[in-house]
Design an enzyme around this catalytic site. Structure first.
Site, PDB file in Angstrom:
ATOM      1  N   GLU A 185      -8.808 -11.976   5.946  1.00  0.00           N
ATOM      2  CA  GLU A 185      -8.028 -11.525   6.773  1.00  0.00           C
ATOM      3  C   GLU A 185      -8.682 -11.181   8.276  1.00  0.00           C
ATOM      4  O   GLU A 185      -8.797 -11.482   8.934  1.00  0.00           O
ATOM      5  CB  GLU A 185      -7.130 -10.388   6.043  1.00  0.00           C
ATOM      6  CG  GLU A 185      -6.128  -9.772   7.154  1.00  0.00           C
ATOM      7  CD  GLU A 185      -6.258  -8.413   6.903  1.00  0.00           C
ATOM      8  OE1 GLU A 185      -4.770  -7.563   6.816  1.00  0.00           O
ATOM      9  OE2 GLU A 185      -6.718  -7.781   6.316  1.00  0.00           O
ATOM     10  N   ASP A 217       0.364   4.525   0.984  1.00  0.00           N
ATOM     11  CA  ASP A 217       0.363   5.693   2.097  1.00  0.00           C
ATOM     12  C   ASP A 217       0.377   3.952   3.278  1.00  0.00           C
ATOM     13  O   ASP A 217      -0.007   4.628   4.292  1.00  0.00           O
ATOM     14  CB  ASP A 217      -1.206   5.691   2.350  1.00  0.00           C
ATOM     15  CG  ASP A 217      -1.790   4.215   1.680  1.00  0.00           C
ATOM     16  OD1 ASP A 217      -1.940   3.319   1.883  1.00  0.00           O
ATOM     17  OD2 ASP A 217      -3.553   4.481   2.424  1.00  0.00           O
ATOM     18  N   HIS A 276       0.724  -1.590   0.583  1.00  0.00           N
ATOM     19  CA  HIS A 276      -0.119  -0.535  -0.105  1.00  0.00           C
ATOM     20  C   HIS A 276       0.786   1.392   0.184  1.00  0.00           C
ATOM     21  O   HIS A 276       1.780   1.207   1.398  1.00  0.00           O
ATOM     22  CB  HIS A 276      -1.077  -0.041   1.587  1.00  0.00           C
ATOM     23  CG  HIS A 276      -2.205  -1.180   1.214  1.00  0.00           C
ATOM     24  ND1 HIS A 276      -3.214  -0.464   0.399  1.00  0.00           N
ATOM     25  CD2 HIS A 276      -1.931  -2.249   1.259  1.00  0.00           C
ATOM     26  CE1 HIS A 276      -4.456  -1.836   0.725  1.00  0.00           C
ATOM     27  NE2 HIS A 276      -3.265  -2.699   0.852  1.00  0.00           N
ATOM     28  N   GLY A 295     -10.115  -2.087   2.848  1.00  0.00           N
ATOM     29  CA  GLY A 295     -10.915  -1.819   4.027  1.00  0.00           C
ATOM     30  C   GLY A 295     -11.824  -3.196   5.162  1.00  0.00           C
ATOM     31  O   GLY A 295     -10.985  -4.454   4.427  1.00  0.00           O
ATOM     32  N   ASP A 345       2.302  -5.476   3.089  1.00  0.00           N
ATOM     33  CA  ASP A 345       1.273  -4.502   2.973  1.00  0.00           C
ATOM     34  C   ASP A 345       1.370  -3.559   3.423  1.00  0.00           C
ATOM     35  O   ASP A 345       1.651  -2.662   2.394  1.00  0.00           O
ATOM     36  CB  ASP A 345       0.290  -5.860   3.743  1.00  0.00           C
ATOM     37  CG  ASP A 345      -0.934  -5.298   4.319  1.00  0.00           C
ATOM     38  OD1 ASP A 345      -1.658  -4.541   3.195  1.00  0.00           O
ATOM     39  OD2 ASP A 345      -1.681  -5.386   5.360  1.00  0.00           O
TER      40      ASP A 345
END
Length: 362
Positions: A209, A23, A21, A179, A298
């Protein structure tokens, strides 16, 4: 011949990353500088202390708490200049870790608070990756494809899917949905997935997850996901008897038979409570059963990790050697969202020769 790969040796190996990711991988120093410009208050303005705060906050065993840490990174990624800088630094950091191909994902809808349009967000990030992928000598150090992510608790998935298709010839290689899983099944976004399939576009779905087998089943059988983001809970459909006999349930057997890639992120999975520890991570059993397992980071900032470090932890936990690490890497390259001939060229021209040199050097 080196029997057990060391961290330094692993860093030299040509690696492939599918689940990272944007961010979640900022440099602490960059966050501090951008926050100062924007007037955003941080928990600390010391780079080491800030990095430690992110790791400790993410290490809660809760996916929801883990996601809360992104408040600060997203806050400083609201201008074209900031997005371009973050993307460029991301490419540089991944290349420095020996990654030759990466797919980095982000949610454009989270970066419009400063007045940018969705298209401007995408173009800023693509420009950053272009800059960061090029070395001082002008040569390409790493190839980066981007995945555009829609937030599963919002109602903009169709808009983001259309955006991904619009920019697929400019560097966007696929679509993702992310999300909190609980309460927000992927089937809420069926129209977006149906559109992507009609457009012959690739997509992955975060599933298995924070929620169990129903999340995986819906992602595959209802939505048609090409890959599963994490997919850790597929282990719930696998039974290991006292004598070591393994029995796969219908869903687990389908996932293995269809070679559906699992984008596993060991450290992150432990942080969010999806796995108890690295040593007890399902990746060990799934690798033994020859599922299409890939290893990923991740969120490098929140997990304090790199792909090399993830591999090193698996070497320590499961006694993996170079053949295992190459197997994970080839799995990832086979599962990438770029054309087949380009994947094959990287496997045969870069990955296999690179691992061979490391395996056999005296």
């Amino acid at each position: 011949m080196t029997q057990t790969p060391t961290l330094e040796e692993i860093r030299k190996a040509p690696k492939v990353l599918l689940h990272d990711h944007l961010d979640g991988g900022l440099r602490p120093e960059t966050i501090i500088e951008l926050a100062r410009e924007r007037g955003h208050r941080l928990p600390s303005t010391d780079p080491d202390n800030l990095a430690e705060w992110f790791r400790e906050s993410a290490d809660s065993g809760s996916l929801e708490r883990y996601l809360d840490t992104f408040t600060h990174t997203v806050a400083v990624m609201q201008t074209r200049e900031a997005l371009t800088r973050v993307a460029a630094e991301c490419a540089e950091d991944l290349a420095d870790d020996g990654i030759v191909y990466a797919e980095v994902r982000y949610a454009p809808e989270l970066h419009t608070d400063g007045g940018l349009t969705l298209d401007e967000v995408v173009e800023a990030v693509l420009e950053g990756f272009r800059i960061g992928s090029t070395g001082p000598d002008g040569r390409q150090r790493i190839r980066v494809g981007t995945l555009l992510t829609a937030m599963r608790h919002q109602a903009r998935s169709m808009e983001i899917a259309e955006l991904a298709v619009r920019y697929r010839d400019a560097g966007v290689v696929g679509f993702d949905i992310a999300g909190a899983e609980a309460g927000y099944p992927p089937t809420r976004h069926l129209d977006a997935f149906e559109y992507l399939k009609r457009e012959n576009a690739h997509f992955t779905i975060h599933a298995g997850e924070g929620f169990g087998l129903p999340s995986i089943w819906q992602a595959i059988q209802w939505c048609g996901a090409d890959r599963l983001g994490h997919g850790v809970r597929i282990i719930d459909d696998i039974t290991v008897a006292d004598d070591g006999t393994v029995t796969l349930g219908r869903l687990a057997a389908y996932v293995r038979d269809k070679r559906i890639p699992l984008e596993m992120c060991p450290t992150s999975n432990v942080q969010t409570g999806a796995a108890k520890s690295i040593a007890e991570h399902p990746i060990g059993l799934l690798r033994r059963l020859c599922f299409r397992v890939t290893v990923n980071t991740d969120n490098r900032l929140m997990s304090g990790t790199s792909l090399s470090l993830e591999f090193a932890k698996l070497v320590e936990a499961f006694g993996y050697g170079w053949d295992d690490l190459q197997w994970f890497t080839v799995n990832a390259m086979k599962s990438a969202f770029i054309p087949f001939d380009e994947r094959l060229a990287l496997i045969n021209g870069v990955i296999k020769p690179g691992f061979a040199q490391l395996k056999w050097r005296m």
